[in-house]
Design an enzyme around this catalytic site. Structure first.
Site, PDB file in Angstrom:
ATOM      1  N   GLY B 153      15.154 -28.533 -92.730  1.00 35.40           N
ATOM      2  CA  GLY B 153      15.750 -27.793 -91.632  1.00 35.40           C
ATOM      3  C   GLY B 153      16.798 -26.776 -92.046  1.00 35.40           C
ATOM      4  CD  GLN B 154      18.393 -25.129 -97.678  1.00 41.20           C
ATOM      5  OE1 GLN B 154      17.352 -25.686 -98.011  1.00 41.20           O
ATOM      6  NE2 GLN B 154      19.208 -24.573 -98.539  1.00 41.20           N
ATOM      7  NE  ARG B 155      21.901 -20.157 -90.692  1.00 44.10           N
ATOM      8  CZ  ARG B 155      21.852 -19.881 -89.387  1.00 44.10           C
ATOM      9  NH1 ARG B 155      21.008 -18.992 -88.922  1.00 44.10           N
ATOM     10  NH2 ARG B 155      22.659 -20.504 -88.547  1.00 44.10           N
TER      11      ARG B 155
END
Lengths: 299, 268
Positions: B153-155
């Site tokens: 889910g990291q940018r």
């Protein structure tokens, strides 16, 4: 079915019988035979470990089960139970002491690592905060961190504005590993950081670092690192040694990753699993295996 | 008699789940080439590996008794498929496969997607590390085989999400209910997902995760913050849960399965 029966017969009858015959013929017990026939290292220590594990004497098996074993006492016990005369087998005492230090040291390390891993990162703990800031300061000495919660953490590969949330299941162990890497091997760490910004083969430095902690942790708990520690260290492996092994794996994985020419970062877990499998085969299959390099030497 | 579980975690393996203990004499198999199958079976038994249920994958050992799960390496299958073929034998043995569902697990970093995935698969959740890339597991649940994709889910990774949209049967969106500061960010991401063409009409389950934390917002507050009532083009549900304790997780999956059945969305 047959294998089970064979195992049963072998362990219950044949193995003790062979041991008994050899004992009569050579006048030495199994431990003595292992110590005199095998060179110092994983081959010898792991054989001794197996022999103790299979022993019919409770006291001998207990050496492997108990925490905080007093090695001196344990060796004395072994010599008493096995009636080994120190005047005849002069080297036994010394060699057995070394082996037991390695065996018990590994178990001790397991405990230390487990405690460290289970300690979660806490912003209220000044020691944790200092370590975290040290990580930034050493890795990016020219850029000032604007505030403790900052987008800048993303530059060294944390996911959000606060690195705290990224340590997760590896706890403070993940942070200690990273801090050791950047303080003891600053140039290597900077090189890794620069590799991590590659347009195609790039990755998130810090969270890959935490994933490497996970990998090394699994190798340790699975017993795979015994081969390396028994071969490379005469005494008891320590947290420092663990950090050294961590740096070795981070560096080595980085190379493996680039050699695999991944399409993008989404390949990470597939390649990491492949690497882990490769290392397990190496450490299990080759009893002489040592993780060679600058990272494991200095400690 | 045998259920076929394709190995999804490691592409180099295929896993075969055995519902019933195997016997060496396989007379029950209605197989034309029974003798051949038998010899092949005997021949290969020791070359198969078994994973003890709930055990660590490290502890695989050569099996000597009927295993619960057989793991056969693809390379081995290939080497066998020339003569008679273990593969064709296993193809004959496998019963009708379950309905397969492709489920996408998305959300911001630190929402708890991987913990949820492991919780769904009843695995240990204490060693989790941040996800670079993705994880995938398949879970059996009431006649369905759920292939659950957990994408980081990291940018930096979010732009890759779209590579996984194709053929999705259900979207599970995970929210850290205790991280109120990021409600806006997560609601923007969700709104963008709901506008994706490839996800049109795909039912969405929202897990209001981390309900075990004292500062967690209740599901109603999360729903309001995300303006879920504005969703009109698909079925949706919000489910409070805690992936860490397992509470509420099952109920969410049940909702997904319930929405699948009547609409016949599940593909063979």
């Amino acid at each position: 079915m047959w294998q089970q029966l064979w195992r049963f017969v072998y362990l219950g009858l044949i193995h003790p019988l062979v041991k008994w015959i050899l004992h009569r013929l050579t006048g030495k017990c199994e431990l003595q035979r292992i110590l005199s026939s095998k060179e110092c290292g994983a081959r010898r220590t792991q054989k001794i470990e197996e022999s103790l594990e299979m022993s019919k004497h409770k006291e001998l098996r207990r050496i492997l089960q108990n925490d905080d074993v007093n090695v001196e006492e344990a060796v004395k016990d072994v010599m008493r139970i096995k009636s080994i005369n120190p005047d005849i087998d002069t080297k036994f005492h010394l060699m057995m002491t070394k082996c037991l230090h390695q065996i018990c040291g590994y178990k001790e390390l397991l405990r230390v690592i487990e405690i460290t891993r289970k300690e979660p990162y806490s912003s209220d703990n000044p020691k944790h905060e200092i370590l975290l800031l040290q990580l930034w300061g050493t890795l990016c000495p020219d850029d000032k961190l604007e505030s403790r919660i900052s987008k800048q953490w993303g530059d060294i590969g944390f996911q959000g504005d606060d690195p705290m949330t990224d340590f997760r299941g590896m706890g403070i162990l993940g942070l200690l590993n990273l801090v050791f890497l950047v303080t003891k091997h600053t140039n290597a760490a900077k090189q890794l950081l620069s590799h991590s910004t590659h347009p195609q083969y790039g990755y998130s430095f810090a969270i890959v670092g935490i994933n490497i902690t996970g990998l090394v942790y699994h190798l340790l708990t699975g017993g795979y690192l015994k081969t390396h520690f028994y071969n490379a260290i005469e005494g008891r492996p320590t947290l420092e040694h663990f950090h050294g092994v961590y740096c070795h794996f981070f560096w080595d994985f980085d190379q493996f990753w680039r050699d695999e020419k991944p399409k993008d970062i989404m390949q990470f877990n597939v390649i990491k699993d492949k690497y882990e499998e490769k290392m397990k085969t190496k450490l299990k299959g080759d009893k002489d295996a040592v993780l060679k390099g600058v990272f494991t030497q200095m400690v | 008699m045998w259920r076929f579980v394709k190995g999804v975690k490691d592409p180099s393996e295929t896993k075969f789940k055995v519902d019933k203990p195997l016997t060496i004499s396989q007379a029950e198999y209605n197989n034309n080439n029974q003798n051949e199958a038998q010899t092949n079976f005997k021949h290969t038994l020791t070359n198969w590996y078994t994973k003890p249920p709930g055990g660590d994958s490290i502890k695989w050992r050569t099996c000597w008794k009927p295993p619960d799960v057989l793991v056969v390496r693809h390379s081995y299958l290939r080497s066998q498929s020339k003569d008679m073929g273990l593969l064709s034998l296993l193809r004959k043995l496998k019963s009708a496969p379950d309905k397969e569902l492709r489920i996408l697990l998305l959300g911001l970093d630190n929402a708890g997607k991987t913990t949820l995935l492991k919780s769904l698969a009843s695995e240990d959740i204490s060693h989790i590390t941040p996800t670079q890339g993705f994880n995938i597991k398949s879970v059996q649940s009431s006649g369905f085989k759920l292939n659950v994709w957990d994408i980081g889910g990291q940018r930096k990774i979010r732009p890759y999400w779209r590579n996984y949209f194709e053929n999705t049967d259900a979207l599970i969106y995970v929210i850290d209910s205790a991280d109120k500061k990021r409600f806006e960010e997560t609601s923007i991401e969700l709104a963008e997902l709901l506008e994706e063409e490839k996800l049109t009409g795909v039912p969405v389950l929202i897990y209001a995760n981390k309900q075990d934390l004292i500062n967690a917002a209740p599901a109603s507050e999360v729903a309001q913050g995300l303006d879920l009532n504005g969703i009109r083009d698909r079925s949706w549900q919000i489910q409070p849960c805690s992936a860490a304790t397992g509470e509420g997780v099952k109920e969410g999956v049940e909702w997904v399965l319930k929405t699948m059945k009547p609409s016949g969305k599940g593909r063979k």
